[in-house]
Design a protein around this motif. Structure first.
Motif, PDB file in Angstrom:
ATOM      1  N   ALA A  72       0.827  -1.209   0.000  1.00  0.00           N
ATOM      2  CA  ALA A  72       0.000   0.000   0.000  1.00  0.00           C
ATOM      3  C   ALA A  72       0.859   1.255   0.000  1.00  0.00           C
ATOM      4  O   ALA A  72       0.659   2.159  -0.820  1.00  0.00           O
ATOM      5  CB  ALA A  72      -0.940  -0.009   1.199  1.00  0.00           C
ATOM      6  N   ILE A  73       1.826   1.315   0.897  1.00  0.00           N
ATOM      7  CA  ILE A  73       2.673   2.507   0.954  1.00  0.00           C
ATOM      8  C   ILE A  73       3.568   2.594  -0.286  1.00  0.00           C
ATOM      9  O   ILE A  73       3.830   3.686  -0.795  1.00  0.00           O
ATOM     10  CB  ILE A  73       3.511   2.534   2.264  1.00  0.00           C
ATOM     11  N   ALA A  74       4.021   1.441  -0.794  1.00  0.00           N
ATOM     12  CA  ALA A  74       4.860   1.445  -1.995  1.00  0.00           C
ATOM     13  C   ALA A  74       4.099   2.026  -3.181  1.00  0.00           C
ATOM     14  O   ALA A  74       4.615   2.890  -3.908  1.00  0.00           O
ATOM     15  CB  ALA A  74       5.333   0.026  -2.310  1.00  0.00           C
ATOM     16  N   ALA A  75       2.858   1.558  -3.374  1.00  0.00           N
ATOM     17  CA  ALA A  75       2.064   2.054  -4.498  1.00  0.00           C
ATOM     18  C   ALA A  75       1.708   3.530  -4.321  1.00  0.00           C
ATOM     19  O   ALA A  75       1.748   4.312  -5.284  1.00  0.00           O
ATOM     20  CB  ALA A  75       0.799   1.218  -4.638  1.00  0.00           C
ATOM     21  N   ALA A  79       2.923   6.547  -6.699  1.00  0.00           N
ATOM     22  CA  ALA A  79       1.967   7.355  -7.454  1.00  0.00           C
ATOM     23  C   ALA A  79       2.140   8.841  -7.185  1.00  0.00           C
ATOM     24  O   ALA A  79       1.984   9.669  -8.092  1.00  0.00           O
ATOM     25  CB  ALA A  79       0.544   6.931  -7.096  1.00  0.00           C
ATOM     26  N   LEU A  80       2.482   9.203  -5.954  1.00  0.00           N
ATOM     27  CA  LEU A  80       2.541  10.612  -5.587  1.00  0.00           C
ATOM     28  C   LEU A  80       3.904  11.260  -5.813  1.00  0.00           C
ATOM     29  O   LEU A  80       3.991  12.488  -5.949  1.00  0.00           O
ATOM     30  CB  LEU A  80       2.132  10.778  -4.116  1.00  0.00           C
ATOM     31  N   GLY A  81       4.973  10.430  -5.843  1.00  0.00           N
ATOM     32  CA  GLY A  81       6.289  11.049  -5.985  1.00  0.00           C
ATOM     33  C   GLY A  81       7.323  10.215  -6.700  1.00  0.00           C
ATOM     34  O   GLY A  81       8.495  10.598  -6.755  1.00  0.00           O
ATOM     35  N   ALA A 102       0.798  10.141   1.127  1.00  0.00           N
ATOM     36  CA  ALA A 102       0.500   8.741   0.809  1.00  0.00           C
ATOM     37  C   ALA A 102      -0.230   8.081   1.972  1.00  0.00           C
ATOM     38  O   ALA A 102      -1.192   7.324   1.770  1.00  0.00           O
ATOM     39  CB  ALA A 102       1.786   7.995   0.487  1.00  0.00           C
ATOM     40  N   GLN A 103       0.206   8.375   3.175  1.00  0.00           N
ATOM     41  CA  GLN A 103      -0.424   7.776   4.345  1.00  0.00           C
ATOM     42  C   GLN A 103      -1.867   8.259   4.512  1.00  0.00           C
ATOM     43  O   GLN A 103      -2.745   7.507   4.954  1.00  0.00           O
ATOM     44  CB  GLN A 103       0.387   8.083   5.604  1.00  0.00           C
ATOM     45  N   VAL A 111      -6.482   3.238  -0.882  1.00  0.00           N
ATOM     46  CA  VAL A 111      -5.485   2.367  -1.512  1.00  0.00           C
ATOM     47  C   VAL A 111      -5.860   0.929  -1.186  1.00  0.00           C
ATOM     48  O   VAL A 111      -5.901   0.542  -0.012  1.00  0.00           O
ATOM     49  CB  VAL A 111      -4.060   2.672  -1.004  1.00  0.00           C
ATOM     50  N   HIS A 112      -6.160   0.171  -2.209  1.00  0.00           N
ATOM     51  CA  HIS A 112      -6.659  -1.195  -2.014  1.00  0.00           C
ATOM     52  C   HIS A 112      -5.679  -2.201  -2.624  1.00  0.00           C
ATOM     53  O   HIS A 112      -5.241  -2.035  -3.765  1.00  0.00           O
ATOM     54  CB  HIS A 112      -8.027  -1.357  -2.660  1.00  0.00           C
TER      55      HIS A 112
END
Length: 424
Positions: A72-75, A79-81, A102-103, A111-112
């Protein structure tokens, strides 16, 4: 020049690359960063679907620069940076602000993550929307190999089937063997292979990072402390184990430094590099000899791993350790025959080591494989070889195929069981 050597060089350059963070969550970050490029605004929601093995190898490992674990955090940070042009180093520019944003997405249940039943061991599908447009990226067969990109269900890129090549099939249809690899490594022009020396710089820096900071279980630092207190000696073997384990500690603990990976694995790149580098230092070998030895370890490991799926229930550090031991023999002035002895010894030692996902304890497995490499190397120097015992065949080539058969056919259910245990 042998006409196969250019092909061998191409294999190494495609399979030995700098990678920032464990390559399974990084694959999701790369796919997410690629999808984000198609949107005009930051995504409001992200869906990620991955193969069982990619899911397994992303559950318990830290994502660099985030201090957090998982897909989840990786994606989300991808996506954001993320910068998709950087490939496996996609997250090299993220900062605290990006991690916080992201969090927020994750906390708001935007985020799924889901497993997808697919044939490929390396697979990731990312879907995202910014409220206006919908972008989709499908990655398959390799950690950065994009199969298809869609914007609002319209295909804007599709991989040509002729160009698609999975990691596992990299050596198929090629005239290659361990002997041919050894001949290439020991006879190619230095200027054609010295690029491999970059692996030493990257992985040695990662080892120093692991020895200076607390990452994971601090396997390398534990050895360092034990040497300092007098429990262990700072000898040839313990120095290699300390540096190799500390590099893996840092790697799995989210250190902001890249590893030179091998076959899509930073840990296996570490195993193929640092024992060889430190053996060359011990024997006073030249940079040319070191480069030739690294070709043996890196290409040898790639070759052995091409006989089974790129992600499986088998810890690939075992076979990497086998190729590493062969390279260490070369540096010690041993023969090709003794290099084969060393590889046989390692495969007879720890070929039962399973992969239960990427996580901090991988540093223990790196240490185990490296210890087996050192032992197999020392035995080979005394002309001792495991031979026609268990899965170990009459020759190294036969053993390589036996190992491939064991993993491909014998460990499929083991892999399924490990994934089910972890997912519970």
């Amino acid at each position: 020049m042998n006409p196969n050597w250019a092909t061998y060089e191409g294999i190494i350059k495609s399979m030995v690359k700098p990678a920032l963070g464990c390559t399974e969550p990084i694959a999701a970050a790369f796919a997410a960063a690629t999808a984000r490029e198609m949107l005009s605004m930051p995504p409001l929601e992200i869906n990620v679907y991955v193969s069982d093995n990619l899911y397994k190898n992303a559950m318990g490992v830290f994502v660099p620069g985030t201090g957090k674990m998982g897909l989840a955090i990786a994606a989300a940070v991808g996506a954001l940076g993320g910068d998709a042009t950087k490939g496996l180093e996609v997250l090299d520019k993220i900062d605290k602000a990006i991690v916080q944003d992201a969090q927020v997405l994750i906390d708001n249940n935007k985020v799924h993550i889901a497993r997808k039943d697919v044939d490929d061991f390396i697979y990731c599908l990312v879907e995202m929307t910014d409220g206006k447009d919908h972008a989709t990226v499908e990655l398959k067969g390799g950690h950065t190999q994009i199969l298809c990109k869609k914007l609002n269900n319209k295909i804007i890129f599709q991989q040509n089937k002729c160009n698609k090549k999975s990691t596992g099939s990299i050596c198929q249809g090629i005239d290659i063997s361990f002997k041919k690899i050894y001949d290439y490594a020991t006879h190619a022009n230095l200027e054609d292979i010295e690029f491999i020396l970059e692996a030493c710089r990257l992985n040695h820096a990662l080892a120093l990072e692991g020895l200076s900071e607390d990452y994971g279980l601090c396997i390398g630092k534990t050895i360092k402390t034990s040497i300092k207190s007098g429990i262990l000696n700072q000898d040839f073997a313990n120095k290699i184990l300390m540096y190799t384990a500390s590099a893996s500690d840092a790697r799995m603990g989210g250190a902001p430094l890249p590893a030179m990976s091998n076959f899509g694995s930073g840990n296996q790149g570490i195993t193929a590099t640092l024992p060889v580098y430190l053996t060359a230092e011990h024997y006073g070998n030249s940079q040319e000899q070191l480069a030739r030895a690294l070709i043996i370890s890196h290409l040898g490991a790639i070759y052995i791993k091409s006989f089974y799926p790129p992600l499986s229930a088998f810890c690939g550090n075992t076979v990497t350790g086998a190729a590493t031991a062969a390279a260490m023999v070369y540096l010690a002035g041993g023969s090709y025959e003794q290099s084969c002895f060393a590889a046989q010894n390692v495969l007879s030692d720890c070929a039962g080591m399973v992969c239960d996902g990427a996580k901090s304890t991988c540093a223990m497995k790196v240490k185990t494989a490296t210890s087996a490499a050192i032992n197999g190397f020392l035995m080979a120097l005394q002309y001792k070889e495991a031979h026609n015992l268990g899965i170990i065949g009459d020759s190294l080539e036969q053993t390589i195929r036996n190992v491939g058969r064991l993993i491909t056919h014998g460990m499929a259910e083991t892999d399924h069981t490990i994934i089910e245990i972890m997912s519970e």
